[in-house]
Write a protein that holds these residues in place. Structure first.
Motif, PDB file in Angstrom:
ATOM      1  N   VAL A   1       0.779  -1.634   0.299  1.00 49.98           N
ATOM      2  CA  VAL A   1       0.149   0.037   0.303  1.00 49.98           C
ATOM      3  C   VAL A   1       0.415   1.121   0.286  1.00 49.98           C
ATOM      4  O   VAL A   1       0.865   2.050  -0.247  1.00 49.98           O
TER       5      VAL A   1
ATOM      6  N   VAL B   1       0.014  -6.263  -2.353  1.00 46.77           N
ATOM      7  CA  VAL B   1      -1.042  -5.750  -2.733  1.00 46.77           C
ATOM      8  C   VAL B   1      -2.407  -7.001  -3.661  1.00 46.77           C
ATOM      9  O   VAL B   1      -2.929  -7.340  -3.379  1.00 46.77           O
TER      10      VAL B   1
ATOM     11  N   LEU C   1      -7.390   0.866   3.530  1.00 44.81           N
ATOM     12  CA  LEU C   1      -5.931   0.164   3.734  1.00 44.81           C
ATOM     13  C   LEU C   1      -5.183   0.900   4.689  1.00 44.81           C
ATOM     14  O   LEU C   1      -4.421   1.179   4.212  1.00 44.81           O
TER      15      LEU C   1
ATOM     16  N   ASP D   1       0.373   0.767   5.821  1.00 39.45           N
ATOM     17  CA  ASP D   1       0.937   0.578   4.669  1.00 39.45           C
ATOM     18  C   ASP D   1       2.259  -0.387   4.421  1.00 39.45           C
ATOM     19  O   ASP D   1       2.275  -0.699   2.822  1.00 39.45           O
TER      20      ASP D   1
END
Length: 163
Positions: A72, A122, A115, A118
């Motif tokens: 992210v 993905v 989300l 961090d």
């Protein structure tokens, strides 16, 4: 027969590249592509990367190319680069974007899931080719006036055993 100069060779090469970029098959290649952007486009074609869309309504959506093993944090970095590139193309250099403020106030949402981590990968989140992420405002914790980003940081430190 005269030998072409370096400048003449560069000009000829740029003409050829622009000629090639006019081809319909290469319509998704940016005007001044970087080596990383070309590598990312090749990765999409080889199914090693995804093309995703960031919906930031009421503003226009932004398309990004992310690798399957991206985090992210990497999506945020690519988003920042793309927004800054759009600002530069529009000729709007007077406005300074505070990215620290943006990420304290907004987060990406995928299929009604914020989300917030961090470091989330993905492919493990479930993001696939042509997925749409929404840029959503973080809200206050219900019944309190505590900022959501403080709550997010406190939850992260609590879950990792830090104090």
């Amino acid at each position: 027969m005269s030998v072409p100069t370096d400048e003449q060779l560069v000009v000829d090469l740029e003409k050829k590249i622009n000629e090639l970029l006019q081809d319909e098959l290469l319509s998704n290649v940016p005007r001044q592509p970087t080596l990383k952007e070309l590598d990312a486009l090749i990765a999409v074609e080889n199914h090693r990367a995804y093309k995703i869309t960031i919906d930031r309504s009421p503003l226009p959506s932004i398309d990004l190319i992310v690798r399957q093993n991206s985090t992210v944090r990497e999506i945020k970095r690519l988003f920042r680069i793309q927004v800054e590139r759009l600002e530069q193309a529009a000729g709007d250099h007077t406005r300074k974007i505070s990215w620290k403020y943006i990420w304290k106030t907004f987060c990406f949402v995928f299929q009604n899931t914020r989300l917030a981590d961090d470091d989330a990968v993905v492919s493990q989140i479930g993001i696939k080719q042509n997925s749409v992420l929404t840029l959503a405002r973080l809200t206050h914790a219900k019944g309190t006036h505590q900022k959501a980003w403080k709550r997010r940081i406190r939850q992260y430190h609590h879950s990792s055993g830090q104090r």
